[in-house]
Design a protein around this motif. Structure first.
Motif, PDB file in Angstrom:
ATOM      1  N   THR A 182       0.658  -1.251   0.219  1.00 35.51           N
ATOM      2  CA  THR A 182      -0.022  -0.049  -0.043  1.00 35.51           C
ATOM      3  C   THR A 182       0.933   1.351   0.114  1.00 35.51           C
ATOM      4  O   THR A 182       0.442   2.278  -0.778  1.00 35.51           O
ATOM      5  CB  THR A 182      -1.032  -0.173   1.388  1.00 35.51           C
ATOM      6  OG1 THR A 182      -1.649  -1.123   1.247  1.00 35.51           O
ATOM      7  CG2 THR A 182      -1.754   1.322   1.113  1.00 35.51           C
TER       8      THR A 182
ATOM      9  N   VAL B 282      -4.889   4.057  -0.387  1.00 31.10           N
ATOM     10  CA  VAL B 282      -4.342   4.717  -1.504  1.00 31.10           C
ATOM     11  C   VAL B 282      -5.476   5.858  -2.214  1.00 31.10           C
ATOM     12  O   VAL B 282      -4.928   7.018  -2.529  1.00 31.10           O
ATOM     13  CB  VAL B 282      -4.313   3.847  -2.791  1.00 31.10           C
ATOM     14  CG1 VAL B 282      -3.507   4.444  -4.012  1.00 31.10           C
ATOM     15  CG2 VAL B 282      -3.283   2.544  -2.171  1.00 31.10           C
TER      16      VAL B 282
ATOM     17  N   CYS C 200      -6.912  -1.737   1.500  1.00 34.45           N
ATOM     18  CA  CYS C 200      -5.682  -1.267   0.955  1.00 34.45           C
ATOM     19  C   CYS C 200      -5.943  -0.132  -0.258  1.00 34.45           C
ATOM     20  O   CYS C 200      -5.409   0.889  -0.296  1.00 34.45           O
ATOM     21  CB  CYS C 200      -4.842  -2.452   0.205  1.00 34.45           C
ATOM     22  SG  CYS C 200      -4.422  -3.718   1.670  1.00 34.45           S
TER      23      CYS C 200
END
Length: 506
Positions: free
Chosen positions: A465, A502, A498
């Motif tokens: 990540t 982002v 994850c």
């Protein structure tokens, strides 16, 4: 027994109101003649007393001797020669160089350990007397020091030889060695082995005993002799790390050649010992001294050749050593105003990446992956020279599960993060290959049925990540755009988490 001459010499040297015992014959031998007598008794031959009996009698003699008598006249010199003779008598038997790598003959190790235990018991008696004299009124450290200086070298070498388990040791000899080392430190007034070897403090300018120990080991650590006594190399490798900066610098000329000899051997265990000694020297000797006479270059070439090895423990030791040697070489090049595209750090990284790309053994892959981020960190933006090969290595290592601890993939993620941070202008053009590789790894980790611990899975997902976030920053938000469709179609909560991190990153 002829050893009674030692009793008489000690009693003659010791002043006191008591006259010599009645019945002693005239013409007693002086103390300096005691060593030949003892050597003759210890030598094999018909009509001689057994070795153990001689050593027991000698221990009894030292036990009965007067403390002050051991410190006067010619007795200290005789005791120093006696300690050297006993140390040689207790040493493991020399081997022929051609067969130095062979195990000792049956029974020879047990005999050596028994002799060492008997000699150690004698040394314990002697150190006990010196320790008692040190605390005695009117004597003290000033009186004991000259005698102790003569005997402490052989005593230390004997103790160090039997501290660690080996073919020439036994449980008894190792126990005596521990007692002997503790008694030696007490008699010398030192709190540790390091203090004993280097001296108590730099301000007092007190010379340590490291030079004396090296003097005893030096004749066994030459190119022609070091393989004849396998115990000597272990004593050297155990003693050297005890001496640190700034006390090691004066001994550089004496410790560097044996370390290079060990590292140049064909056996892996000796190579590792030598590399560890070289690493200690690099960390504890000033860079200016290492650069004199091209010493650092010699060490570098010795280490660089080991990078072609296939043994993981050796590669790990070499890479750690090179990481501390490379700054010294770079500093030397700056002093000499040299600039070359084939600088040592580039040479090492190029070879490491070449080896990594073709490596299939998991043990070596883990070693390389753990060391790779440190080399990239050292090069900084200059790593762009190696980006093509580095990219292939990262892609290949992210695909392969390497065990429950996932050391290789965790190290590879750290290397990728370092590469993005330092070479970020070159990363947007690599999104088409890096982004799918990271997403595939996240999915593989989530769906993996192997016995990987949960903290390791979490660390892998967190590392991937972070790399995605860094890629998004250096590509001005392209990663977020590309992940929008993936986020909407993904139903796995862990993968969605994850991707959410982002998307929500600044």
């Amino acid at each position: 027994m002829e050893l009674s001459g030692l009793v008489r010499a000690l009693r003659l040297e010791a002043p006191g109101p008591e006259p010599p015992p009645a019945g002693l014959p005239p013409g007693l031998p002086p103390a300096q003649q005691l060593l030949p007598q003892i050597q003759r008794l210890l030598s094999p031959g018909p009509g001689r007393a057994p070795e153990a009996a001689v050593l027991r009698e000698l221990g009894a003699v030292l036990e009965a001797a007067d403390c002050e008598g051991l410190l006067r006249g010619a007795v200290p010199a005789a005791l120093g020669a006696l300690a050297a003779a006993l140390g040689g008598f207790a040493a493991p038997p020399r081997q022929e160089q051609e067969g130095a790598d062979l195990p000792p003959r049956a029974g020879s190790g047990a005999a050596t350990a028994e002799r060492a235990a008997d000699v150690g018991a004698v040394f314990l008696r002697l150190l006990g007397k010196l320790e008692a004299a040190r605390s005695r009124e009117g004597l003290g450290a000033a009186a004991v020091g000259p005698v102790l200086r003569r005997v402490e070298g052989p005593v230390f070498v004997l103790a160090a030889t039997h501290l660690v388990e080996g073919p020439w040791t036994s449980g008894g000899s190792r126990g005596v060695a521990q007692e002997l080392l503790a008694a030696l430190l007490r008699a010398a007034g030192c709190g540790s082995v390091a203090e004993f070897l280097r001296g108590k403090s730099e301000e007092e300018e007190e010379e340590g005993r490291f030079a004396a120990v090296l003097g005893l080991l030096q004749h066994e650590l030459t190119k022609d002799t070091w393989e004849c006594n396998p115990a000597t190399k272990l004593v050297f490798c155990w003693t050297l790390p005890q001496v640190t900066r700034p006390w090691l610098s004066p001994h550089l000329e004496r410790v560097l050649p044996p370390s290079l000899l060990l590292s140049d051997d064909y056996r892996e265990e000796n190579k590792i010992l030598g590399v560890r000694c070289l690493h200690h020297i690099i960390l504890n000797v000033p860079a200016a001294e290492l650069c004199q006479f091209n010493r650092a270059q010699v060490v570098y070439h010795a280490l660089y050749n080991h990078l072609y090895s296939r043994e993981a423990p050796l590669i790990q030791a070499v890479l750690l050593c090179l990481l501390d040697l490379l700054p010294i070489l770079e500093r030397a090049q700056r002093w000499q105003q040299q600039s070359s595209p084939t600088a040592p750090c580039h040479q090492v990284l190029q070879l490491v990446l070449t080896q990594m790309e073709a490596e299939h053994r998991l043990a070596l892959r883990r070693v390389y992956a753990r060391a790779l981020p440190a080399f990239l960190q050292r090069l900084g933006i200059l790593m762009v020279r190696h980006l093509k090969r580095l990219e292939r290595v990262i892609l290949g290592y992210l695909e392969v599960w390497d065990g429950p601890e996932e050391e290789a993939r965790l190290g590879t993620l750290e290397a990728l993060r370092c590469a993005i941070e330092h070479a970020w202008p070159r990363m947007p053009c690599r999104l088409p290959v890096l982004l799918p590789a990271l997403l595939k790894m996240i999915w593989d980790v989530h769906t993996d049925q192997s016995p990987t611990p949960e903290p390791v899975r979490a660390a892998l997902l967190q590392g991937a990540t972070e790399c995605l976030i860094l890629l998004d920053r250096c590509s001005e938000g392209q990663v977020k755009v590309l992940l929008e469709g993936v986020s909407r179609s993904c139903e796995e909560p862990r993968v969605r988490e994850c991707l959410r991190k982002v998307q929500e990153s600044a």
